[in-house]
Write a protein that holds these residues in place. Structure first.
Motif, PDB file in Angstrom:
ATOM      1  N   GLU A 179      48.319  48.280 115.130  1.00  0.00           N
ATOM      2  CA  GLU A 179      49.184  48.536 113.973  1.00  0.00           C
ATOM      3  C   GLU A 179      49.342  50.034 113.706  1.00  0.00           C
ATOM      4  OE1 GLU A 179      48.336  44.517 111.314  1.00  0.00           O
ATOM      5  OE2 GLU A 179      47.055  46.267 111.046  1.00  0.00           O
ATOM      6  N   ILE A 180      48.255  50.797 113.854  1.00  0.00           N
ATOM      7  CA  ILE A 180      48.352  52.233 113.601  1.00  0.00           C
ATOM      8  C   ILE A 180      49.186  52.919 114.682  1.00  0.00           C
ATOM      9  CG2 ILE A 180      46.256  53.064 114.750  1.00  0.00           C
ATOM     10  CD1 ILE A 180      47.550  54.185 111.344  1.00  0.00           C
ATOM     11  N   LYS A 213      51.834  51.647 115.983  1.00  0.00           N
ATOM     12  CA  LYS A 213      53.225  51.421 115.583  1.00  0.00           C
ATOM     13  C   LYS A 213      53.608  52.289 114.385  1.00  0.00           C
ATOM     14  CE  LYS A 213      53.458  46.744 117.355  1.00  0.00           C
ATOM     15  NZ  LYS A 213      53.376  45.328 117.039  1.00  0.00           N
ATOM     16  N   GLU A 214      52.678  52.458 113.428  1.00  0.00           N
ATOM     17  CA  GLU A 214      52.948  53.269 112.242  1.00  0.00           C
ATOM     18  C   GLU A 214      53.048  54.749 112.561  1.00  0.00           C
ATOM     19  OE1 GLU A 214      50.363  52.782 108.847  1.00  0.00           O
ATOM     20  OE2 GLU A 214      50.435  50.595 109.034  1.00  0.00           O
ATOM     21  N   LYS A 215      52.170  55.232 113.430  1.00  0.00           N
ATOM     22  CA  LYS A 215      52.095  56.662 113.771  1.00  0.00           C
ATOM     23  C   LYS A 215      52.152  56.829 115.285  1.00  0.00           C
ATOM     24  CE  LYS A 215      50.705  58.483 109.699  1.00  0.00           C
ATOM     25  NZ  LYS A 215      51.107  59.720 109.096  1.00  0.00           N
TER      26      LYS A 215
END
Length: 126
Positions: free
Chosen positions: A111-112, A114-116
């Motif tokens: 998830e991180i 994809k976010e950053k």
């Protein structure tokens, strides 16, 4: 990828880890982000060498509203007084509960990424 590296990755007991390692390396190439390559190398090592970080260490080393990445597991020992987003391979139940109580977030490494995607603004804690 060399055969030696591929065999090492395929032998992981957690079926999620080999695909995560491949994704991290791919993201590192696409974004030219060394952070993802570093995390992939850490996860290629034996599981006994993965980071195990207690909440007390998170409290000492993180600031409010910061994103912290742990290439291993977050454990619930200690007190957390900060609101942080924590990305990790795994969390103990008490760690999840204490992080949420303080307004923080527990997220996966996928998830991180994809976010950053560039990996900027993330602190690695081992």
């Amino acid at each position: 990828m060399s055969k030696k590296t591929q065999n090492k990755i395929e032998r992981k007991s957690d079926p999620r880890v080999p695909s995560l390692i491949v994704s991290l390396k791919e993201q590192a190439r696409q974004e030219d982000a060394a952070i993802w390559r570093d995390i992939a190398r850490r996860l290629e090592k034996p599981r006994k060498n993965y980071a195990e970080v207690n909440l007390s260490k998170l409290n000492r080393n993180a600031t409010d509203d910061e994103i912290v990445l742990v290439p291993g597991k977050v454990l619930g020992a200690g007190i957390l007084k900060r609101s942080v987003a924590v990305a990790a391979l795994g969390f103990s139940a008490s760690a999840k509960e204490k992080i949420a109580e303080n307004g923080g977030r527990c997220i996966t490494i996928e998830e991180i990424m994809k976010e950053k995607p560039a990996g900027s603004g993330i602190r690695i804690l081992i």
